[in-house]
Design a protein around this motif. Structure first.
Motif, short mmCIF file in Angstrom:
data_model
loop_
_atom_site.label_atom_id
_atom_site.label_comp_id
_atom_site.label_asym_id
_atom_site.label_seq_id
_atom_site.Cartn_x
_atom_site.Cartn_y
_atom_site.Cartn_z
N ILE A 94 32.52 16.39 17.54
CA ILE A 94 32.69 15.45 16.42
C ILE A 94 32.85 14.01 16.93
N GLN A 95 33.63 13.82 17.99
CA GLN A 95 33.83 12.46 18.50
C GLN A 95 32.50 11.84 18.95
N ASN A 96 31.66 12.64 19.61
CA ASN A 96 30.34 12.17 20.02
C ASN A 96 29.51 11.81 18.79
N LEU A 97 29.60 12.62 17.73
CA LEU A 97 28.86 12.32 16.50
C LEU A 97 29.33 11.01 15.87
N ARG A 98 30.63 10.75 15.95
CA ARG A 98 31.18 9.51 15.37
C ARG A 98 30.73 8.27 16.14
N GLU A 99 30.48 8.41 17.42
CA GLU A 99 30.18 7.26 18.27
C GLU A 99 28.70 6.99 18.46
N THR A 100 27.84 7.87 17.96
CA THR A 100 26.40 7.74 18.16
C THR A 100 25.74 7.11 16.94
N ASP A 101 24.80 6.22 17.18
CA ASP A 101 23.99 5.65 16.10
C ASP A 101 22.82 6.61 15.87
N HIS A 102 22.97 7.47 14.88
CA HIS A 102 22.03 8.58 14.70
C HIS A 102 20.71 8.16 14.08
N LYS A 103 19.69 8.85 14.54
CA LYS A 103 18.34 8.75 13.99
C LYS A 103 17.95 10.18 13.60
N ILE A 104 17.53 10.34 12.35
CA ILE A 104 17.33 11.68 11.77
C ILE A 104 15.85 11.95 11.49
N LEU A 105 15.44 13.18 11.77
CA LEU A 105 14.12 13.68 11.40
C LEU A 105 14.33 14.75 10.34
N ILE A 106 13.64 14.60 9.20
CA ILE A 106 13.65 15.61 8.15
C ILE A 106 12.46 16.52 8.40
N ILE A 107 12.72 17.83 8.46
CA ILE A 107 11.68 18.81 8.79
C ILE A 107 11.43 19.72 7.60
N GLY A 108 10.16 19.92 7.26
CA GLY A 108 9.80 20.93 6.26
C GLY A 108 9.58 20.37 4.88
N SER A 109 9.82 21.22 3.90
CA SER A 109 9.59 20.88 2.49
C SER A 109 10.53 19.76 2.06
N VAL A 110 10.03 18.56 2.07
CA VAL A 110 10.86 17.40 1.79
C VAL A 110 11.28 17.42 0.32
N GLN A 111 12.57 17.30 0.10
CA GLN A 111 13.12 17.18 -1.24
C GLN A 111 13.58 15.74 -1.41
N PRO A 112 12.80 14.93 -2.13
CA PRO A 112 13.06 13.49 -2.19
C PRO A 112 14.49 13.12 -2.61
N THR A 113 15.11 13.87 -3.51
CA THR A 113 16.46 13.50 -3.92
C THR A 113 17.46 13.64 -2.78
N ILE A 114 17.26 14.62 -1.90
CA ILE A 114 18.15 14.78 -0.75
C ILE A 114 17.93 13.65 0.25
N VAL A 115 16.68 13.33 0.53
CA VAL A 115 16.37 12.23 1.45
C VAL A 115 16.96 10.94 0.91
N GLN A 116 16.76 10.68 -0.38
CA GLN A 116 17.27 9.44 -0.98
C GLN A 116 18.80 9.40 -0.92
N SER A 117 19.46 10.55 -1.07
CA SER A 117 20.93 10.56 -1.01
C SER A 117 21.43 10.17 0.38
N VAL A 118 20.71 10.58 1.43
CA VAL A 118 21.08 10.19 2.80
C VAL A 118 20.88 8.68 2.97
N LEU A 119 19.76 8.17 2.46
CA LEU A 119 19.49 6.73 2.54
C LEU A 119 20.54 5.93 1.77
N ASP A 120 20.91 6.40 0.58
CA ASP A 120 21.94 5.71 -0.22
C ASP A 120 23.27 5.69 0.52
#
Length: 163
Positions: free
Chosen positions: A4-30
């Motif tokens: 968890i500490q490593n996750l808190r300190e990293t500037d994450h870049k995310i790849l969405i894989i598979g059947s993209v559900q736009p509302t989920i992607v938008q919620s991450v962006l929001d």
């Protein structure tokens, strides 16, 4: 292994894989935008059937385009090298293979979330063994995601609307 500490300190870049559900992607962006991030953490969408090269989303009140890729080989090196997390939204039948691929094709991936339900127990155990062997982490299958307040939202956890 999940740190968890490593996750808190990293500037994450995310790849969405598979059947993209736009509302989920938008919620991450929001979440990213409302957390004060300068840019979206989602860097691309990996979709096997890709008729278009981008998808439209919002970053605050601006429209942005997220790139769609047909394969791992189609992801530009500067993006693939920066990716640290994935959100696997494939069906239960496809998550074992796609999770195995993400670990072998993207060496900087720390781990990710598997959203799919109905993953056969044998395949879930194989994914678990893979994560142990590769020293990565997977939350799921059938997970709503991972949330670190103000830092990271990976999945639909916490709801799909900013309010």
């Amino acid at each position: 292994m999940l740190n968890i500490q490593n996750l808190r300190e990293t500037d994450h870049k995310i790849l969405i894989i598979g059947s993209v559900q736009p509302t989920i992607v938008q919620s991450v962006l929001d979440f990213d935008y409302l957390s004060g991030k300068k840019e979206p953490s989602v860097k691309g969408l990996l979709v096997a059937i890709s008729g278009k090269r981008t998808e439209r989303y919002f970053w605050g009140d601006k429209e942005i385009l997220l790139p769609r890729f047909k394969s791992y080989d189609a992801i530009p090196k500067e993006i693939s090298d920066s990716l640290t997390l994935f959100l696997n939204m494939n069906s239960g039948r496809r998550v074992r293979q796609s999770t195995s691929e993400v670990f072998s094709k993207l060496p900087n991936i720390l781990g990710g979330v598997i959203f799919a339900e109905n993953v056969p127990e044998k395949q879930a155990i194989e994914i678990y063994e893979l994560t142990k062997k590769s020293e990565k982490f997977v939350i799921g299958p059938a997970s709503v995601g991972l949330l670190l307040p103000g830092i990271l939202k990976l999945g639909p956890i916490g709801g799909l609307t900013a309010d």
